[in-house]
Design an enzyme around this catalytic site. Sequence first.
Site, short mmCIF file in Angstrom:
data_model
loop_
_atom_site.label_atom_id
_atom_site.label_comp_id
_atom_site.label_asym_id
_atom_site.label_seq_id
_atom_site.Cartn_x
_atom_site.Cartn_y
_atom_site.Cartn_z
N THR A 209 132.87 53.90 7.86
CA THR A 209 133.16 52.93 6.79
C THR A 209 133.06 53.61 5.44
O THR A 209 133.04 54.85 5.38
CB THR A 209 132.24 51.69 6.91
OG1 THR A 209 132.71 50.68 6.03
CG2 THR A 209 130.79 52.00 6.59
N ASN A 210 132.98 52.85 4.36
CA ASN A 210 132.83 53.45 3.03
C ASN A 210 131.93 52.56 2.17
O ASN A 210 131.41 51.56 2.66
CB ASN A 210 134.21 53.67 2.38
CG ASN A 210 134.95 52.36 2.23
OD1 ASN A 210 134.49 51.44 1.57
ND2 ASN A 210 136.09 52.24 2.91
N ARG A 211 131.77 52.92 0.92
CA ARG A 211 130.74 52.28 0.10
C ARG A 211 131.20 51.00 -0.62
O ARG A 211 130.49 50.48 -1.47
CB ARG A 211 130.21 53.29 -0.92
CG ARG A 211 129.40 54.40 -0.27
CD ARG A 211 129.03 55.46 -1.30
NE ARG A 211 128.50 54.88 -2.51
CZ ARG A 211 128.69 55.37 -3.74
NH1 ARG A 211 129.39 56.46 -3.91
NH2 ARG A 211 128.16 54.78 -4.79
N ALA A 276 138.94 48.75 0.06
CA ALA A 276 138.91 50.19 0.34
C ALA A 276 139.14 50.34 1.84
O ALA A 276 138.20 50.29 2.64
CB ALA A 276 137.57 50.78 -0.08
#
Length: 401
Positions: A209-211, A276
């Site tokens: 995943t991402n932030r 995102a």
Amino acid sequence: MRILLGVTGGIAAYKSAELLRLLQKRDYDVVVAMTKNAQRFITSLTLATLSRHRVITDMYAEEEAPLGRDIDIEHLRVAASVDLFLVAPATANVLGKFAHGIADDFLSSLFLAVQVPVIIAPAMNVHMWNHPTVQDNIRKLRSQGINIIEPEEGYLAEGVMGKGRLASLETIVNAVVKGTDPRQDFKGETILITAGPTCEDIDPVRYITNRSSGKMGYQLAVASQSRGARTILVSGPTHLLPPANVEFFSVRSAMEMREKVLQNWSRSTILVKAAAVADFKPREFVSQKIKKSSEERCLELVPTPDILSELGKQKGDRILVGFAAETEGVLENARKKLREKNLDLLIVNDITQEGIGFDSDANAVTILTRDGKEFNVPKKSKREMADEILDSIVALRNQRV
Ligand code: PMT
């Protein structure tokens, strides 16, 4: 701006007269609809006199239409003429009808017909409020984007202490003010917004995943609905509550996001892609937890579909707004994305800057337009930034007409 005030049959109905006056003080034009039971607690004459409008009490009242004019269907006409639907107080009975689509009187039919933000302020006995059925109905209505103003703790009419009193009139009026931006410059538009990260599962417990926290996209949804747009939010996993009066779809992966966006695309006039989206996903999902071992392991990744590029190819008259999070060659990369994805606007985050972008409450961006204009919007809260982005969309729309 016109508010439809729905009054239902509980003891707190007497407070609707004062609520109406407070809304009028804020310059709202208030039209009242009452259920049959509400009229046992407060007369329609009181509310008609205060509102200076006929109070709607009956689904089938024959209107005195002038000769030669068609008799229209009143709940549909009223639904089309109001900017916000407020139900205060709302009984357990009306919550149940709203949650299950039962339309057996004027108010419940209107609930299904309105296309505007809905705010509901329930009031009832503490045990009724705590009943699992009522709580289920509340959850269901909230998941449709309806703003439920919870009742307050206090001394109830039946002489016990507990949660069930209608929220303070000030709280209700503030929610109305928040839900109605005087600009209404997106009325008639349907804005589809994506937010948050996507999660690409490796096995049942691990994922990529991402932030992204979702804050930017959620604030865009709040701003969009309060400026009059019908708002659809497709969100990856976040810790945020879905905003009120927004149609909300929760997704997990890039593939799921693509599916929900495509399903809602044809009825949208504007798309803002703040999510995102993971650019890669594991080649395969391993259905059992991968066992720990001392050997090195390779994770093979394959690209996810680029949703924005796909929509860029079939956008027609729609306005397509992308986001870009960049760490190097910020503007060069962004200009390339704007061109390649066939966007109308690109909102560029330089995520090397402290205190903006991912997971912060503020953002600072450069907005690139299709015709080569670039302007910087200095650091501000994501809520304010959302309005700046919507202002750029309005400017673009104005150029088109
Ligand atoms: O969520 P927050 O914590 O509030 O942070 C906000 C944010 C920094 C995440 C947001 O403002 C932002 O910049 N979002 C886009 C981040 C990103 O994925 O940028 P990108 O350059 O990789 O993608 C460009 C555009 O293509 C984006 O609009 C993205 O939604 C879209 N995209 C990307 C990949 C993909 N497979 N499909 C897409 O549609």
